[in-house]
Scaffold this active site. Sequence first.
Site, short mmCIF file in Angstrom:
data_model
loop_
_atom_site.label_atom_id
_atom_site.label_comp_id
_atom_site.label_asym_id
_atom_site.label_seq_id
_atom_site.Cartn_x
_atom_site.Cartn_y
_atom_site.Cartn_z
N GLN A 1 -4.79 3.59 0.64
CA GLN A 1 -4.96 2.71 2.02
C GLN A 1 -6.07 1.80 1.67
OE1 GLN A 1 -2.82 3.35 4.37
NE2 GLN A 1 -1.92 4.90 3.70
N VAL B 1 0.79 -1.23 0.06
CA VAL B 1 -0.11 -0.11 0.07
C VAL B 1 0.95 1.13 0.01
CG1 VAL B 1 -2.03 -0.87 1.18
CG2 VAL B 1 -0.21 0.19 2.44
N SER B 2 0.39 2.21 -0.27
CA SER B 2 0.88 3.63 -0.37
C SER B 2 0.04 4.37 0.59
CB SER B 2 1.08 4.39 -1.67
OG SER B 2 0.05 4.70 -2.11
N THR B 3 0.51 5.77 0.83
CA THR B 3 -0.11 6.88 1.84
C THR B 3 -1.28 7.14 1.09
OG1 THR B 3 1.62 8.44 1.10
CG2 THR B 3 1.98 7.42 3.24
#
Length: 214
Positions: free
Chosen positions: A17, A12-14
């Site tokens: 989510q 995942v990335s910021t």
Amino acid sequence: MIRKRKLGYARVSTKDQILDRQLKLLREAGVSEDNIYVDKITGRTLERPKWKELLADLIIGDTLIVTELDRLGRNKKDILNTFRLLEAKGVYVEILNMPLLNTNNENEFVREILQPTALNLLAYFAEKEVEVKKERQAGAYEALPIDEKGRKISVKKNKVIGRPNKQENLTAEQKRYIDAWIAGNIKTKDCIKATGIGKTTLFNIKKSLRGKNE
């Protein structure tokens, strides 16, 4: 060949989510909590330490499970290289939303004829989907309102987003060196060394300051 453990990978990335959903799907596919590897990627790095750890841990007969094809790589080349690497290690692959690509398929026609063609096509589409997603995110960011200082504001969270404005957070010493540089009293390289500010940012600050004084 005896099939051994089921290991899962989530990424995942910021800005994306969806970790809980990925973990839920991996658990439902039979992966125990201890065998799930998770990377949280920020905009500042593309490093995937848990992915590297997972690759080192995989052994012959293991099955690697991911929820989507793009978890295996950020572009078509990465995805294809990953499949080749895992095949060479004797590891099976399961893509939960694309079962056609599962390498533990016992149908010889599917495994030897359909999968190579499907993999190339789907890896290409996965790469394009990531590109489109990035373009949408960039467009959404550009459309955000700005405050009186020119900073982007999140309407949903009602707060400033993005990286801090370096010009607004300059120390007194940095300002002194920048003023001396703008006045021509010190060289650009000396100003960069003294302030720790990159050349591009330095010239942007200079341009901004000139605009305010005009």
